[in-house]
Write an enzyme that holds these catalytic residues in place. Structure first.
Site, PDB file in Angstrom:
ATOM      1  N   ARG A 237      25.374 102.558 138.186  1.00 37.82           N
ATOM      2  CA  ARG A 237      23.633 102.823 138.518  1.00 37.82           C
ATOM      3  C   ARG A 237      23.854 104.242 138.924  1.00 37.82           C
ATOM      4  O   ARG A 237      24.405 104.743 139.901  1.00 37.82           O
ATOM      5  CB  ARG A 237      23.574 101.799 139.991  1.00 37.82           C
ATOM      6  CG  ARG A 237      21.979 102.181 140.338  1.00 37.82           C
ATOM      7  CD  ARG A 237      21.804 101.016 141.308  1.00 37.82           C
ATOM      8  NE  ARG A 237      20.495 101.520 142.010  1.00 37.82           N
ATOM      9  CZ  ARG A 237      19.563 100.728 141.766  1.00 37.82           C
ATOM     10  NH1 ARG A 237      19.478  99.730 140.768  1.00 37.82           N
ATOM     11  NH2 ARG A 237      18.262 100.874 142.392  1.00 37.82           N
TER      12      ARG A 237
ATOM     13  N   HIS B 270      16.697 100.156 132.302  1.00 38.01           N
ATOM     14  CA  HIS B 270      16.989  99.184 133.385  1.00 38.01           C
ATOM     15  C   HIS B 270      17.339  97.559 132.416  1.00 38.01           C
ATOM     16  O   HIS B 270      16.679  97.001 132.957  1.00 38.01           O
ATOM     17  CB  HIS B 270      16.011  99.067 134.430  1.00 38.01           C
ATOM     18  CG  HIS B 270      16.770  98.498 135.612  1.00 38.01           C
ATOM     19  ND1 HIS B 270      18.069  97.949 135.777  1.00 38.01           N
ATOM     20  CD2 HIS B 270      16.057  98.384 136.884  1.00 38.01           C
ATOM     21  CE1 HIS B 270      18.167  97.399 137.092  1.00 38.01           C
ATOM     22  NE2 HIS B 270      17.013  97.692 137.768  1.00 38.01           N
TER      23      HIS B 270
ATOM     24  N   GLN C 214      17.626  94.289 134.705  1.00 36.34           N
ATOM     25  CA  GLN C 214      16.204  93.981 135.190  1.00 36.34           C
ATOM     26  C   GLN C 214      15.386  93.162 133.996  1.00 36.34           C
ATOM     27  O   GLN C 214      15.082  92.218 134.320  1.00 36.34           O
ATOM     28  CB  GLN C 214      15.240  94.986 135.687  1.00 36.34           C
ATOM     29  CG  GLN C 214      14.197  94.703 136.466  1.00 36.34           C
ATOM     30  CD  GLN C 214      14.311  93.688 137.325  1.00 36.34           C
ATOM     31  OE1 GLN C 214      15.057  94.003 138.358  1.00 36.34           O
ATOM     32  NE2 GLN C 214      13.486  92.467 137.371  1.00 36.34           N
TER      33      GLN C 214
ATOM     34  N   ASP D 290       5.433  97.842 139.512  1.00 33.44           N
ATOM     35  CA  ASP D 290       6.887  98.490 140.279  1.00 33.44           C
ATOM     36  C   ASP D 290       6.247  99.438 141.253  1.00 33.44           C
ATOM     37  O   ASP D 290       4.976  99.593 141.258  1.00 33.44           O
ATOM     38  CB  ASP D 290       7.506  98.949 139.148  1.00 33.44           C
ATOM     39  CG  ASP D 290       8.884  99.574 139.638  1.00 33.44           C
ATOM     40  OD1 ASP D 290       9.300  99.060 140.781  1.00 33.44           O
ATOM     41  OD2 ASP D 290       9.798 100.205 138.970  1.00 33.44           O
TER      42      ASP D 290
ATOM     43  N   CYS E 264       9.746  94.082 140.343  1.00 33.50           N
ATOM     44  CA  CYS E 264      11.079  94.184 140.406  1.00 33.50           C
ATOM     45  C   CYS E 264      11.689  94.390 141.716  1.00 33.50           C
ATOM     46  O   CYS E 264      12.981  94.253 141.946  1.00 33.50           O
ATOM     47  CB  CYS E 264      11.568  95.112 139.144  1.00 33.50           C
ATOM     48  SG  CYS E 264      11.030  96.924 139.499  1.00 33.50           S
TER      49      CYS E 264
ATOM     50  N   ARG F 255      18.555  87.797 138.755  1.00 33.78           N
ATOM     51  CA  ARG F 255      19.207  88.971 138.363  1.00 33.78           C
ATOM     52  C   ARG F 255      20.924  88.421 138.207  1.00 33.78           C
ATOM     53  O   ARG F 255      21.391  88.787 137.334  1.00 33.78           O
ATOM     54  CB  ARG F 255      19.279  90.189 139.442  1.00 33.78           C
ATOM     55  CG  ARG F 255      17.878  91.092 139.408  1.00 33.78           C
ATOM     56  CD  ARG F 255      17.757  91.765 138.200  1.00 33.78           C
ATOM     57  NE  ARG F 255      19.177  92.818 138.316  1.00 33.78           N
ATOM     58  CZ  ARG F 255      19.048  93.994 138.794  1.00 33.78           C
ATOM     59  NH1 ARG F 255      18.006  94.276 139.578  1.00 33.78           N
ATOM     60  NH2 ARG F 255      20.142  94.784 138.811  1.00 33.78           N
TER      61      ARG F 255
END
Length: 290
Positions: free
Chosen positions: A99, A126, A129, A205, A244, A272
Site C-alpha cells: 500500500r 485500487h 477495493q 469517495d 469505500c 474486503r
C-alpha cells in the site's frame, strides 16, 4: 508467476470465479487453509484501517501469518533497491502486498518475478477495493453483468479500478465530476443527476485524499456532487449507496445515507476480507485455482 497490480491481470472467467469463491468464503470463513504455515508480507507506506484489518484477518483465516511492515522496518528507507528487496522477500514469504504511492515502484517489484505481488492501493489503482465492490453488487442484485454504477465526485484510483475491473464483469461505470477532476478513459458527466439516471448503485469517495487535506477550493468544486437522498432518488428504483470509506458525513455523503437502510457500505467494508482471501488463492494458484 501471478501478480495483481491493476486488475487487468484477471480475465472475465477468472474474475467471476473469484467472486463466486469470495461468496463461498464469506459463508464459510474457515473453509480454506490455503496459506497454512505460509507468510504474507504486507507493506504499508500509507496509513490504513480497512486494508490492514481485512488483510491481516483474512491471511489468518487462510491459516497463514501476516507480516506487517512499515517503511522504517525495511532497508528501502536507507536506499536498498527494490530489486534486492524483492530477492530477499522471495526467499522468505509466499507473497507481498504494498500500500503505497508510486505505481512504478510496485511494477518494478513485480518485474523481478521473485514472488507474487499485489496492490493494496497506489496512486493509480485500487483493485482490491474493486473486487469487494463487485462482490457487494453481486450480493445486492444477484448478479453483476448488466448493472450500471454511477460514481460521483473526485475521479481517483477507486474510480479507475471500479471502471476497469467492473468492465471485465459486464458492469457499466459512469462518473459525474467537475471538469477539473475527471478521469481520462472513464465516461463522465458534469451533471450528477444525469449520471445516476437508471443506476443500480451510486458510489462516492472522500473529496480530499491523504496529503491533500488543505484543498478548500476542491471542496467547493465538489459540493454539487454530494451523494444524498435526493440524488439517490434520481437513480433506478431500489438503488443502493456505496462508499469505500473513510467517510465524512455531510461532506461527500449525507449522514442519513451513510447510516440508513439504502446503503451497502458496511457490507463493502466487510467484503474486503472475503474478496481478498479469494484473490490470494488465485494469486498463489491454490484451492479452487490450483
Amino acid at each position: 508467476m501471478r501478480h495483481l497490480l491493476t486488475g487487468h491481470e484477471l480475465d472475465r472467467d477468472s474474475l467471476l470465479a473469484l467472486l463466486d469463491r469470495a461468496a463461498q468464503l464469506k459463508r464459510e470463513p474457515l473453509a480454506s487453509r490455503a496459506l497454512d504455515r505460509r507468510t504474507v508480507a504486507l507493506v504499508f507506506q500509507k496509513p490504513s484501517t480497512r486494508t490492514r484489518v481485512s488483510f491481516e484477518s483474512g491471511v489468518v483465516e487462510l491459516g497463514g501469518h501476516p507480516m506487517v511492515l512499515r517503511p522504517d522496518d525495511l532497508q528501502i528507507s536507507r536506499g536498498e533497491s527494490l530489486r534486492d528487496t524483492a530477492r530477499v522477500l522471495g526467499r522468505h514469504v509466499a507473497a507481498v502486498g504494498v500500500r503505497g504511492h508510486d505505481d512504478g515502484e510496485l511494477e518494478a517489484l513485480a518485474a523481478e518475478d521473485q514472488l507474487p505481488v499485489f496492490n493494496m492501493l497506489t496512486a493509480g489503482h485500487h483493485p482490491c477495493q474493486a473486487l469487494a465492490d463487485l462482490l457487494t453488487l453481486q450480493e445486492a442484485f444477484g448478479r453483476v453483468e448488466g448493472l450500471r454504477v454511477a460514481y460521483v465526485g473526485d475521479g481517483n484510483n477507486v474510480l479507475r479500478s471500479l471502471h476497469d475491473v467492473g468492465a471485465l464483469a459486464g458492469v457499466e461505470v459512469v462518473a459525474a465530476s467537475p471538469l477539473a477532476y475527471t478521469l481520462d478513459g472513464v465516461p463522465a458527466e458534469t451533471d450528477p443527476r444525469e449520471a445516476v439516471r437508471d443506476a443500480h448503485a451510486v458510489y462516492t469517495d472522500v473529496w480530499i485524499s491523504m496529503g491533500d487535506e488543505d484543498s478548500g477550493s476542491k471542496r467547493m468544486a465538489l459540493e454539487p456532487y454530494r451523494l444524498d437522498e435526493a440524488l439517490l432518488d434520481e437513480a433506478a428504483p431500489g438503488a443502493i449507496a456505496l462508499h469505500c470509506l473513510p467517510a465524512h458525513p455531510g461532506e461527500e455523503i449525507s449522514e442519513g445515507l451513510l447510516y440508513g437502510h439504502r446503503q451497502r457500505i458496511w457490507d463493502q467494508a466487510e467484503n474486503r476480507r472475503h474478496a481478498q482471501k479469494a484473490m490470494l488463492e488465485w494469486l498463489l494458484e491454490v484451492g479452487p485455482f490450483a
